[in-house]
Design a protein around this motif. Structure first.
Motif, PDB file in Angstrom:
ATOM      1  N   HIS A   1       0.854  -1.176   0.000  1.00  0.00           N
ATOM      2  CA  HIS A   1       0.000   0.000   0.000  1.00  0.00           C
ATOM      3  C   HIS A   1       0.897   1.235   0.000  1.00  0.00           C
ATOM      4  N   PRO A   2       1.284   1.722  -1.192  1.00  0.00           N
ATOM      5  CA  PRO A   2       2.260   2.803  -1.276  1.00  0.00           C
ATOM      6  C   PRO A   2       1.691   4.219  -1.178  1.00  0.00           C
ATOM      7  N   ALA A   3       0.457   4.380  -0.721  1.00  0.00           N
ATOM      8  CA  ALA A   3      -0.140   5.714  -0.635  1.00  0.00           C
ATOM      9  C   ALA A   3       0.535   6.546   0.453  1.00  0.00           C
ATOM     10  N   SER A   4       0.685   7.836   0.173  1.00  0.00           N
ATOM     11  CA  SER A   4       1.250   8.739   1.180  1.00  0.00           C
ATOM     12  C   SER A   4       0.149   9.478   1.939  1.00  0.00           C
ATOM     13  N   VAL A   5      -1.102   9.318   1.496  1.00  0.00           N
ATOM     14  CA  VAL A   5      -2.262   9.898   2.167  1.00  0.00           C
ATOM     15  C   VAL A   5      -3.371   8.851   2.136  1.00  0.00           C
ATOM     16  N   GLU A   6      -4.006   8.638   3.271  1.00  0.00           N
ATOM     17  CA  GLU A   6      -5.073   7.633   3.319  1.00  0.00           C
ATOM     18  C   GLU A   6      -5.996   7.970   4.470  1.00  0.00           C
TER      19      GLU A   6
ATOM     20  N   GLY B   1      -7.904   3.037   5.142  1.00  0.00           N
ATOM     21  CA  GLY B   1      -7.283   1.872   4.545  1.00  0.00           C
ATOM     22  C   GLY B   1      -8.196   0.666   4.599  1.00  0.00           C
TER      23      GLY B   1
ATOM     24  N   ALA C   1       3.045  -0.676   4.332  1.00  0.00           N
ATOM     25  CA  ALA C   1       2.522   0.652   4.008  1.00  0.00           C
ATOM     26  C   ALA C   1       3.397   1.731   4.621  1.00  0.00           C
TER      27      ALA C   1
ATOM     28  N   GLU D   1      10.623   5.969   0.985  1.00  0.00           N
ATOM     29  CA  GLU D   1      10.580   5.035  -0.138  1.00  0.00           C
ATOM     30  C   GLU D   1      11.690   3.998  -0.037  1.00  0.00           C
TER      31      GLU D   1
END
Length: 134
Positions: free
Chosen positions: A16-21, A24, A39, A61
């Motif tokens: 789950h590479p999102a930087s904003v969530e 989830g 994540a 990253e």
């Protein structure tokens, strides 16, 4: 849904590479299938992934890539995360969500001086759980 569950169940980890969530939900969908998550340590994902128990949270990253490489060979660690993820996911239900939402609403209604517009507009030291402490 059946195909999604099959794919999540076959996966060894949800990336789950999102930087904003916001929360989830997909993390919980994977967890039900015994699939842990890798994540970023951001609000929302920090709430849905218990770092070191139901998956792994990283800050950069480079850490994401390193954790992915590590977990690719850490079969037992992934399986343990998956077991814990499934146990945690089982704690959530729509009825529990309604109960918790009601508690938050009752807390808001009990706020001294009325309901705040948002926690973002109220100084942290004034939040009830801080009892006036920063």
């Amino acid at each position: 849904d059946a195909e999604k569950d099959r794919l999540l169940g076959d996966a060894w980890m949800l990336l789950h590479p999102a930087s904003v969530e916001g929360w989830g939900l997909v993390v919980m969908e994977a967890a039900v299938c015994h699939t842990p998550t890798l994540a970023f340590d951001v609000a929302g994902l920090r709430d849905s992934v218990v770092d070191g128990h139901t998956g792994t949270l990283v800050r950069t990253e480079d850490e994401f890539v390193a954790a992915w490489a590590h977990l690719a060979g850490a079969h037992e660690e992934r399986r343990a995360f998956g077991r814990q993820a499934a146990l945690r996911a089982a704690e959530f239900s729509w009825s529990r969500t309604v109960d918790l939402f009601s508690e938050v609403g009752e807390e808001a209604l009990a706020w001294p001086g009325g309901v705040p517009r948002s926690r973002l507009t109220v100084p942290r030291a004034e939040w009830p759980e801080h009892n006036g402490r920063p």
